[in-house]
Scaffold this motif. Structure first.
Motif, PDB file in Angstrom:
ATOM      1  N   GLU A 110      -6.097 -19.310 -45.257  1.00  0.00           N
ATOM      2  CA  GLU A 110      -5.833 -18.521 -46.473  1.00  0.00           C
ATOM      3  C   GLU A 110      -6.251 -19.305 -47.720  1.00  0.00           C
ATOM      4  OE1 GLU A 110      -3.457 -19.382 -44.273  1.00  0.00           O
ATOM      5  OE2 GLU A 110      -2.366 -17.600 -43.561  1.00  0.00           O
ATOM      6  N   MET A 111      -5.901 -20.578 -47.739  1.00  0.00           N
ATOM      7  CA  MET A 111      -6.228 -21.402 -48.906  1.00  0.00           C
ATOM      8  C   MET A 111      -7.740 -21.593 -49.051  1.00  0.00           C
ATOM      9  SD  MET A 111      -3.603 -22.090 -50.694  1.00  0.00           S
ATOM     10  CE  MET A 111      -4.304 -23.341 -51.764  1.00  0.00           C
ATOM     11  N   LEU A 154      -9.728 -29.460 -49.933  1.00  0.00           N
ATOM     12  CA  LEU A 154      -9.998 -28.229 -50.690  1.00  0.00           C
ATOM     13  C   LEU A 154     -11.216 -28.392 -51.601  1.00  0.00           C
ATOM     14  CD1 LEU A 154      -6.339 -27.150 -51.563  1.00  0.00           C
ATOM     15  CD2 LEU A 154      -7.868 -26.139 -49.844  1.00  0.00           C
ATOM     16  N   ILE A 155     -11.339 -29.554 -52.242  1.00  0.00           N
ATOM     17  CA  ILE A 155     -12.493 -29.714 -53.145  1.00  0.00           C
ATOM     18  C   ILE A 155     -13.790 -29.766 -52.349  1.00  0.00           C
ATOM     19  CG2 ILE A 155     -12.572 -32.261 -53.294  1.00  0.00           C
ATOM     20  CD1 ILE A 155     -12.883 -29.801 -56.254  1.00  0.00           C
ATOM     21  N   ARG A 156     -13.699 -30.192 -51.086  1.00  0.00           N
ATOM     22  CA  ARG A 156     -14.900 -30.237 -50.236  1.00  0.00           C
ATOM     23  C   ARG A 156     -15.229 -28.874 -49.638  1.00  0.00           C
ATOM     24  NH1 ARG A 156     -13.145 -35.558 -46.634  1.00  0.00           N
ATOM     25  NH2 ARG A 156     -13.008 -37.003 -48.401  1.00  0.00           N
ATOM     26  N   ARG A 162     -13.283 -25.395 -58.937  1.00  0.00           N
ATOM     27  CA  ARG A 162     -12.754 -26.429 -59.829  1.00  0.00           C
ATOM     28  C   ARG A 162     -11.234 -26.430 -59.689  1.00  0.00           C
ATOM     29  NH1 ARG A 162     -14.878 -23.929 -64.954  1.00  0.00           N
ATOM     30  NH2 ARG A 162     -15.114 -22.185 -63.516  1.00  0.00           N
ATOM     31  N   LEU A 163     -10.680 -27.606 -59.527  1.00  0.00           N
ATOM     32  CA  LEU A 163      -9.238 -27.736 -59.308  1.00  0.00           C
ATOM     33  C   LEU A 163      -8.586 -28.493 -60.459  1.00  0.00           C
ATOM     34  CD1 LEU A 163      -9.130 -28.749 -55.501  1.00  0.00           C
ATOM     35  CD2 LEU A 163      -8.958 -26.449 -56.487  1.00  0.00           C
ATOM     36  N   VAL A 164      -7.443 -27.997 -60.867  1.00  0.00           N
ATOM     37  CA  VAL A 164      -6.601 -28.706 -61.839  1.00  0.00           C
ATOM     38  C   VAL A 164      -5.336 -29.113 -61.093  1.00  0.00           C
ATOM     39  CG1 VAL A 164      -5.430 -28.624 -64.056  1.00  0.00           C
ATOM     40  CG2 VAL A 164      -7.423 -27.163 -63.629  1.00  0.00           C
ATOM     41  N   ILE A 165      -5.104 -30.405 -60.989  1.00  0.00           N
ATOM     42  CA  ILE A 165      -3.954 -30.902 -60.229  1.00  0.00           C
ATOM     43  C   ILE A 165      -2.922 -31.433 -61.215  1.00  0.00           C
ATOM     44  CG2 ILE A 165      -3.196 -32.384 -58.345  1.00  0.00           C
ATOM     45  CD1 ILE A 165      -5.439 -30.407 -57.567  1.00  0.00           C
ATOM     46  N   THR A 166      -1.709 -30.904 -61.114  1.00  0.00           N
ATOM     47  CA  THR A 166      -0.631 -31.344 -62.009  1.00  0.00           C
ATOM     48  C   THR A 166       0.353 -32.231 -61.242  1.00  0.00           C
ATOM     49  OG1 THR A 166       0.819 -29.454 -61.575  1.00  0.00           O
ATOM     50  CG2 THR A 166      -0.822 -29.205 -63.328  1.00  0.00           C
ATOM     51  N   HIS A 167       1.110 -33.028 -62.006  1.00  0.00           N
ATOM     52  CA  HIS A 167       2.202 -33.851 -61.457  1.00  0.00           C
ATOM     53  C   HIS A 167       1.724 -34.836 -60.404  1.00  0.00           C
ATOM     54  CE1 HIS A 167       4.096 -30.011 -62.783  1.00  0.00           C
ATOM     55  NE2 HIS A 167       5.112 -30.761 -63.145  1.00  0.00           N
ATOM     56  N   ALA A 168       0.536 -35.378 -60.549  1.00  0.00           N
ATOM     57  CA  ALA A 168       0.047 -36.394 -59.609  1.00  0.00           C
ATOM     58  C   ALA A 168       0.204 -37.772 -60.233  1.00  0.00           C
ATOM     59  CB  ALA A 168      -1.422 -36.141 -59.276  1.00  0.00           C
ATOM     60  N   ASP A 169       0.504 -38.760 -59.393  1.00  0.00           N
ATOM     61  CA  ASP A 169       0.616 -40.122 -59.896  1.00  0.00           C
ATOM     62  C   ASP A 169      -0.684 -40.894 -59.660  1.00  0.00           C
ATOM     63  OD1 ASP A 169       0.626 -40.827 -57.200  1.00  0.00           O
ATOM     64  OD2 ASP A 169       2.764 -41.297 -57.152  1.00  0.00           O
TER      65      ASP A 169
END
Lengths: 257, 266
Positions: A110-111, A154-156, A162-169
């Motif tokens: 699905e993703m 997912l990016i591959r 285009r991905l925006v990733i939040t709350h990553a360290d």
């Protein structure tokens, strides 16, 4: 110009959080000089049909020009393509999907279909690694955190997404960035909300090793104090153009493609 | 005046090859934030030759000496807690006496022994005799044992504080991860425990809850490992509190916890 790409509206199910209304968010934005906020509907993140919160979100953001909608898309529910199309029609800067909260495998079929559709629609997809520190989550708040491996997959999986990733360290960001080709990494943006400032200087290090253009200003408010993201920029010695890139231009120009 | 009651520095015998940069970064950020005094601790070798939360006597002495050295290098900026491991009871008392004689101003207990354990009583008795506070590492609601530390939560610290009503305790990093609401509920009835606001957590509503639970007189400002979050909380408090209340959190409450005269305008 300061754009918060990571703001939330509505109640949180796991603890009492003040300032979740549109008016309160505007007051918080004024408090820390945020001009524009990309807002998600927080309650529906936990609903079986997260897209049911989109109507309220569109209505709310239509009434306030400083808000931009970040509608939710659940690719496991029939009709999700319509939600994606509506997001594009209504000018959403990004759409969001929270697969672990929806009970979806983050790299499942699905993703992958959603990622391909976002790539084709030229609509960036926002994914949150987490909403709260794992150590403080409610005992019944058990959705896994998003993994770095999932973001790499997912990016591959689509050359246009285009991905925006939040709350990553820092560790997460480094693992994905240096685990991707330069072409893949150039389609990833990271919000600064979860990256440590001094004395560990994680943000300063990332800006040096990865580059200013991969980072966007985000806060996670009202779950987190928006003052934090401003403070961590104030603790850096950034040139005016670097700060402008992080605070608005990477989101409004770079990410918009 | 702005007192950071929860700072750390590193030295050459830790695992950090970048220890000089981290120390310099703290001081540099402190200048930008306006920190008058960093009240710091060094947890032994931070894992190099004994575990961070179970430091050996030799590592404790080396770390405390390194901090005393930093105090001497920056007498106007840095003050120190003596860090000890309660499992080495005799060593702990001797090391506290030695550190205080060298100018340190408090005691740091990390997570070597549960806070409620009787082994901590002699240390607290010494804290009372010498009039210094005890900063105790706390896991906000410890639901289980975590590897690498014998962490305590607020209920366990409050049990210790109730046994030593004349000792001033500081509950470490309310924003340091875990369920801070659990801690605040425990603290309400134990007046000799102050709340250190440090930690990477900047949850919306946390500061309001701290004020409601223990009142502004029991809040002290700090940073721990993330100075950006400390500054953010301070900025938020500037909007939340009246100027006189803000002064309490910035330094006056801390000045009351430590021996009189140890801070520049105290």
């Amino acid at each position: 110009m300061r754009v918060d790409v990571n703001a939330l509206l509505g109640a949180y199910p796991f603890r009492k959080v003040p300032g979740t209304s549109p008016d309160a968010l505007l007051q918080a934005m004024d408090r820390v000089a945020i001009d524009e906020a990309w807002v998600s509907h927080l309650p529906s993140l936990f609903w079986r049909a997260p897209g049911d919160g989109n109507a309220w979100l569109y209505e709310t953001t239509a009434r306030q020009s400083r808000f931009k909608p970040v509608p939710a898309v659940h690719p496991g529910l029939a009709g999700w393509e319509l939600a994606l199309g509506e997001a594009a029609d209504r000018g959403a800067p990004v759409v969001r999907c929270d697969p672990t909260h929806y009970g979806l495998e983050p790299t499942g079929p699905e993703m992958r279909v959603l990622v391909a559709a976002c790539g084709a629609a030229r609509l960036p997809l926002m994914l949150a690694v987490r909403l709260e520190d794992a150590r403080q989550r409610h005992p019944n708040d058990r959705a896994p955190e998003l993994s770095a491996a999932a973001v790499r997959a997912l990016i591959r999986s689509d050359e246009d997404v285009r991905l925006v990733i939040t709350h990553a360290d820092r560790a997460f960001i480094e693992e994905v960035h240096f685990g991707s080709t330069p072409e893949e990494a150039a389609r990833l943006w990271w919000d600064v909300s979860w990256i440590w400032g001094p004395p560990e200087d994680h943000l300063a290090t990332l800006l040096e090793t990865i580059g200013v253009h991969r980072f966007v200003f985000g806060t996670g408010q009202p779950l987190r104090l928006p003052e934090t993201s401003v403070a961590k920029l104030d603790l850096l010695d950034l040139a005016t153009e670097q700060r402008a890139a992080i605070e608005s231009e990477n989101a409004t120009r770079g990410l918009a493609g | 005046m702005l007192i950071d009651v929860h700072a750390h520095f590193y030295h050459d015998r830790t695992l950090r090859a970048d220890w000089r940069e981290r120390n310099a970064s703290r001081l540099r950020a402190g200048e930008r934030i306006g920190i008058t005094t960093h009240v710091a601790s060094i947890l032994g070798s931070f894992g190099r030759t004994s575990p961070t939360y179970f430091p050996s006597p030799a590592d404790l002495e080396y770390g405390n000496n390194a901090l005393i050295g930093l105090e001497h290098t920056h007498p106007d900026r840095i003050r120190g807690y003596v860090t000890v491991n309660p499992n080495y009871a005799t060593h702990a008392r001797v090391e506290i006496q030695r550190g205080l004689a060298a100018g340190m101003i408090g005691i740091k207990l990390a997570a070597s022994r549960r806070a409620s354990d009787p082994l901590l009583d002699p240390i607290c008795e010494l804290a009372r005799e010498r009039g210094v506070p005890v900063l105790h590492h706390v896991w906000q609601h410890r639901r289980r044992d975590w590897p690498g530390q014998e962490a305590s939560d607020a209920v366990e610290l409050c049990a210790l504080a109730a046994r030593h009503p004349d000792v001033r305790f500081i509950l470490a990093h309310i924003g340091g991860g875990g369920d801070w609401q659990h801690s605040l509920a425990a603290l309400a009835r134990i007046p000799n425990v102050a709340v250190d606001l440090s930690g990477s957590g900047v949850d919306g509503g946390m500061l309001e809850s701290c004020l409601a639970a223990v009142g502004v007189e029991r809040l002290v400002w700090g940073t721990d490992l993330t100075m950006d979050t400390g500054w953010a909380k301070l900025r938020y408090l500037e909007r939340l509190l009246a100027p006189k209340e803000l002064e309490l959190v910035r330094w006056k409450n801390a000045a009351r916890l430590f021996p009189h005269g140890v801070f520049p305008s105290d």
